[in-house]
Design a protein around this motif. Structure first.
Motif, PDB file in Angstrom:
ATOM      1  N   CYS A  21       0.808  -1.221   0.000  1.00 52.35           N
ATOM      2  CA  CYS A  21       0.000   0.000   0.000  1.00 52.35           C
ATOM      3  C   CYS A  21       0.842   1.271   0.000  1.00 52.35           C
ATOM      4  N   SER A  22       2.156   1.142   0.170  1.00 53.51           N
ATOM      5  CA  SER A  22       3.104   2.257   0.148  1.00 53.51           C
ATOM      6  C   SER A  22       2.928   3.242   1.296  1.00 53.51           C
ATOM      7  N   HIS A  23       2.343   2.831   2.397  1.00 58.83           N
ATOM      8  CA  HIS A  23       2.276   3.702   3.564  1.00 58.83           C
ATOM      9  C   HIS A  23       3.606   3.659   4.298  1.00 58.83           C
ATOM     10  N   ILE A  24       3.987   4.787   4.905  1.00 58.51           N
ATOM     11  CA  ILE A  24       5.292   4.931   5.554  1.00 58.51           C
ATOM     12  C   ILE A  24       5.100   5.107   7.052  1.00 58.51           C
ATOM     13  N   PHE A  25       5.967   4.452   7.836  1.00 54.74           N
ATOM     14  CA  PHE A  25       5.902   4.506   9.297  1.00 54.74           C
ATOM     15  C   PHE A  25       7.322   4.518   9.845  1.00 54.74           C
ATOM     16  N   HIS A  26       7.476   4.903  11.115  1.00 51.99           N
ATOM     17  CA  HIS A  26       8.739   4.680  11.800  1.00 51.99           C
ATOM     18  C   HIS A  26       8.986   3.176  11.799  1.00 51.99           C
ATOM     19  N   ALA A  27      10.217   2.762  11.563  1.00 53.67           N
ATOM     20  CA  ALA A  27      10.522   1.329  11.487  1.00 53.67           C
ATOM     21  C   ALA A  27      10.209   0.634  12.805  1.00 53.67           C
ATOM     22  N   LYS A  28      10.580   1.244  13.922  1.00 53.42           N
ATOM     23  CA  LYS A  28      10.326   0.605  15.224  1.00 53.42           C
ATOM     24  C   LYS A  28       8.828   0.478  15.491  1.00 53.42           C
ATOM     25  N   CYS A  29       8.076   1.508  15.131  1.00 56.20           N
ATOM     26  CA  CYS A  29       6.622   1.500  15.397  1.00 56.20           C
ATOM     27  C   CYS A  29       5.923   0.410  14.595  1.00 56.20           C
ATOM     28  N   ILE A  30       6.200   0.361  13.294  1.00 53.21           N
ATOM     29  CA  ILE A  30       5.481  -0.598  12.449  1.00 53.21           C
ATOM     30  C   ILE A  30       5.941  -2.030  12.741  1.00 53.21           C
ATOM     31  N   ASP A  31       7.195  -2.202  13.181  1.00 47.18           N
ATOM     32  CA  ASP A  31       7.657  -3.540  13.547  1.00 47.18           C
ATOM     33  C   ASP A  31       6.866  -4.085  14.731  1.00 47.18           C
ATOM     34  N   VAL A  32       6.645  -3.246  15.732  1.00 47.88           N
ATOM     35  CA  VAL A  32       5.854  -3.659  16.895  1.00 47.88           C
ATOM     36  C   VAL A  32       4.416  -3.943  16.470  1.00 47.88           C
ATOM     37  N   TRP A  33       3.856  -3.099  15.593  1.00 45.29           N
ATOM     38  CA  TRP A  33       2.488  -3.292  15.108  1.00 45.29           C
ATOM     39  C   TRP A  33       2.361  -4.629  14.380  1.00 45.29           C
ATOM     40  N   LEU A  34       3.318  -4.914  13.496  1.00 46.06           N
ATOM     41  CA  LEU A  34       3.217  -6.102  12.646  1.00 46.06           C
ATOM     42  C   LEU A  34       3.447  -7.405  13.408  1.00 46.06           C
ATOM     43  N   ILE A  35       3.993  -7.324  14.600  1.00 45.61           N
ATOM     44  CA  ILE A  35       4.124  -8.536  15.411  1.00 45.61           C
ATOM     45  C   ILE A  35       2.743  -9.050  15.818  1.00 45.61           C
ATOM     46  N   SER A  36       1.802  -8.123  16.053  1.00 50.13           N
ATOM     47  CA  SER A  36       0.474  -8.543  16.499  1.00 50.13           C
ATOM     48  C   SER A  36      -0.617  -8.350  15.445  1.00 50.13           C
ATOM     49  N   HIS A  37      -0.308  -7.720  14.317  1.00 47.69           N
ATOM     50  CA  HIS A  37      -1.283  -7.517  13.244  1.00 47.69           C
ATOM     51  C   HIS A  37      -0.618  -7.862  11.918  1.00 47.69           C
ATOM     52  N   SER A  38      -1.402  -8.305  10.967  1.00 48.11           N
ATOM     53  CA  SER A  38      -0.833  -8.651   9.666  1.00 48.11           C
ATOM     54  C   SER A  38      -1.238  -7.661   8.584  1.00 48.11           C
ATOM     55  N   THR A  39      -1.842  -6.552   8.990  1.00 44.58           N
ATOM     56  CA  THR A  39      -2.330  -5.581   8.017  1.00 44.58           C
ATOM     57  C   THR A  39      -1.769  -4.199   8.305  1.00 44.58           C
TER      58      THR A  39
END
Length: 181
Positions: free
Chosen positions: A120-138
């Motif tokens: 989807c080309s959305h941009i996030f802080h690497a640390k933030c999105i890494d924590v998010w993706l551990i518990s979510h797949s979207t």
């Protein structure tokens, strides 16, 4: 006189018999109503429980009898395979990109490590999105699958102007992108 007394006794016995019969019928009806209520309550509860289990299976209820565990997040290797780049603003008048996870803008003065989701080309802080993706797949913004193996949209992000396939800004964007991989 004796006749009236016998007549009164008979009437009294009849009234007593009627009252006793009425009380017994009322008691029996009350018991029947109670039994019907308990039966209906049991049936309704059983149907509600069955419906809850069916809905729970569809929504990933961990207490259901379905042996398939729900998909929680992405594997650490998949998260590590997502593109990382150094985010740096090149134009002072440009609009800042906000990380949707922590709700903080990507810093304009510092070069920050950012991660871009390829689908989807959305941009996030690497640390933030890494924590998010551990518990979510979207993606936290558009709910597109973040797994790069499910890329359905390979093109230019309309919000950031970053071409994910080339790793370069498209057109006259004001982003400097360096893919780190």
């Amino acid at each position: 006189m004796n006749y009236k007394r016998d007549d009164n006794e008979v009437q009294f016995k009849i009234i007593n018999a009627i009252l006793l019969t009425a009380m017994i019928l009322l008691f029996v009806v009350s018991i029947l109503v109670l039994l019907i209520y308990l039966y209906v309550k049991c049936v309704v509860r059983r149907q509600a429980r069955a419906q809850h289990i069916q809905l729970g299976d569809a929504m990933g209820n961990p207490y259901s009898d379905n042996p398939i565990p729900p998909k929680l997040g992405l594997e650490p290797s998949t998260i590590a395979s997502l593109p990382i780049y150094v985010h740096k603003q090149t134009d002072d008048n440009s609009s800042c990109i906000e990380c949707a996870v922590c709700l903080v803008n990507l810093d304009e003065e510092e070069e920050e490590i950012a991660r871009i989701l390829p689908n989807c080309s959305h941009i996030f802080h690497a640390k933030c999105i890494d924590v998010w993706l551990i518990s979510h797949s979207t993606c936290p913004i558009c709910r597109t699958e973040a797994d790069p193996g499910t890329i359905t949209n390979s093109g230019v992000s309309q919000t950031t102007g970053v071409d994910v396939t080339a790793g370069q800004p498209s057109g006259s964007s004001n982003l400097a992108v360096v893919i780190i991989s």
